[in-house]
Design a protein around this motif. Structure first.
Motif, mmCIF file in Angstrom:
data_model
loop_
_atom_site.group_PDB
_atom_site.id
_atom_site.type_symbol
_atom_site.label_atom_id
_atom_site.label_comp_id
_atom_site.label_asym_id
_atom_site.label_seq_id
_atom_site.Cartn_x
_atom_site.Cartn_y
_atom_site.Cartn_z
ATOM 1 N N LYS A 59 0.834 -1.204 0.000
ATOM 2 C CA LYS A 59 0.000 0.000 0.000
ATOM 3 C C LYS A 59 0.870 1.257 0.000
ATOM 4 O O LYS A 59 0.629 2.196 -0.754
ATOM 5 C CB LYS A 59 -0.926 -0.013 1.215
ATOM 6 C CG LYS A 59 -1.911 1.109 1.249
ATOM 7 C CD LYS A 59 -2.856 0.958 2.426
ATOM 8 C CE LYS A 59 -3.829 2.123 2.448
ATOM 9 N NZ LYS A 59 -4.763 2.039 3.547
ATOM 10 N N THR A 60 1.908 1.269 0.838
ATOM 11 C CA THR A 60 2.811 2.416 0.908
ATOM 12 C C THR A 60 3.580 2.579 -0.403
ATOM 13 O O THR A 60 3.725 3.687 -0.916
ATOM 14 C CB THR A 60 3.787 2.262 2.091
ATOM 15 O OG1 THR A 60 3.024 2.057 3.282
ATOM 16 C CG2 THR A 60 4.662 3.479 2.250
ATOM 17 N N SER A 62 2.627 1.575 -3.392
ATOM 18 C CA SER A 62 1.680 2.027 -4.419
ATOM 19 C C SER A 62 1.432 3.529 -4.298
ATOM 20 O O SER A 62 1.392 4.239 -5.305
ATOM 21 C CB SER A 62 0.363 1.265 -4.310
ATOM 22 O OG SER A 62 0.567 -0.094 -4.614
ATOM 23 N N SER A 63 1.262 4.027 -3.077
ATOM 24 C CA SER A 63 1.052 5.463 -2.863
ATOM 25 C C SER A 63 2.269 6.258 -3.307
ATOM 26 O O SER A 63 2.144 7.325 -3.913
ATOM 27 C CB SER A 63 0.774 5.746 -1.389
ATOM 28 O OG SER A 63 -0.422 5.153 -0.992
ATOM 29 N N GLU A 66 2.387 6.332 -7.066
ATOM 30 C CA GLU A 66 1.339 7.232 -7.551
ATOM 31 C C GLU A 66 1.795 8.693 -7.472
ATOM 32 O O GLU A 66 1.464 9.489 -8.351
ATOM 33 C CB GLU A 66 0.060 7.031 -6.738
ATOM 34 C CG GLU A 66 -1.024 8.038 -6.996
ATOM 35 C CD GLU A 66 -1.695 7.946 -8.353
ATOM 36 O OE1 GLU A 66 -2.190 8.986 -8.832
ATOM 37 O OE2 GLU A 66 -1.734 6.853 -8.930
ATOM 38 N N LYS A 67 2.558 9.039 -6.453
ATOM 39 C CA LYS A 67 3.063 10.410 -6.348
ATOM 40 C C LYS A 67 4.102 10.695 -7.427
ATOM 41 O O LYS A 67 4.166 11.797 -7.958
ATOM 42 C CB LYS A 67 3.661 10.658 -4.964
ATOM 43 C CG LYS A 67 2.602 10.834 -3.908
ATOM 44 C CD LYS A 67 3.190 11.151 -2.565
ATOM 45 C CE LYS A 67 2.045 11.280 -1.572
ATOM 46 N NZ LYS A 67 2.461 11.417 -0.210
#
Length: 181
Positions: A59-60, A62-63, A66-67
Motif C-alpha cells: 500500500k505504501t 503504491s502510494s 502514484e506520487k
C-alpha cells in the motif's frame, strides 16, 4: 548505471552525482494522430505474482509510485497483474520537435518542450511536474500528431536492474521471487 554499455565514460559522466540508476530514451514519430491519454506505458505480467511483501508495504509503495507517476493504475493481485500509466505523465522529460530539429539522444540530457501540444503548453512554460499532473487527468483534447518527432526521457532511482530489486528507501523489495523467476 554500472551495467554493460557502449559508452562507459559517457554513462559515468551522466550518472555522476545523481541518484538515478537507470535512463531510457525513446524517440520517434507516431504513425497516426492519437490522443495523449491513449498512450500508456508500464508492465503486464502473464501469470500471478508470488511472495508479495506484506499489505502495508504494498500500500505504501503504491502510494509512493502514484506520487511519482500521477494517474498510475497498480493491480498486483489476480491472474494478470499490471502497472500502467499515461506515457506523458510518467516521462521525466518530453520534447516535441520538427523532423531534423530533434535532439541527438546520445547527448543524455534533454530540455522539456511541450509547446507542440498547444493549449496550456503554448503560451507559458509548464514544468515537468505540472505537465505530469495535467496529463494524469487524461484529457482527450491533447494529441500526439504524426508529423512531430517526440523524445521521451525516462530515468529513475528506484529499480536496480543489476540486483533486480526495488529500493523504496523504507524497504528494499527483491523482485525475482515475486516474478517467479
Amino acid at each position: 548505471k554500472n551495467s554493460n554499455s557502449d559508452d562507459i565514460p559517457g554513462d559515468a559522466s551522466y550518472f555522476k552525482g545523481r541518484k538515478r540508476i537507470f535512463q531510457s530514451v525513446v524517440q520517434g514519430r507516431f504513425k497516426k494522430a492519437i490522443p495523449v491519454s491513449d498512450v500508456m506505458t508500464g508492465h503486464e505480467f502473464s501469470r500471478p505474482l508470488s511472495n508479495l511483501p506484506p499489505h502495508m508495504i504494498l500500500k505504501t509503495a503504491s502510494s509512493f509510485i502514484e506520487k511519482l507517476s500521477p494517474g498510475s493504475t497498480i493491480a498486483v493481485h489476480g491472474d494478470s497483474p499490471f502497472v500502467e500509466v499515461c506515457l506523458a505523465s510518467s516521462s521525466q522529460v518530453i520534447r516535441g520537435d520538427q523532423p531534423g530539429n530533434e535532439p541527438n539522444i546520445l547527448t543524455q540530457s534533454f530540455e522539456e518542450d511541450c509547446s507542440v501540444f498547444g493549449g496550456k503548453f503554448a503560451s507559458s512554460e509548464i514544468s515537468p511536474s505540472r505537465r505530469k499532473r495535467i496529463f494524469s487527468s487524461m484529457p482527450k483534447s491533447y494529441m500526439f500528431d504524426s508529423q512531430t518527432v517526440y523524445t521521451f526521457d525516462f530515468y529513475q532511482n528506484l529499480f536496480d536492474a543489476q540486483s533486480y530489486a526495488l529500493d523504496l528507501g523504507f524497504a528494499k523489495i527483491a523482485c525475482a521471487s515475486i516474478l517467479d523467476g
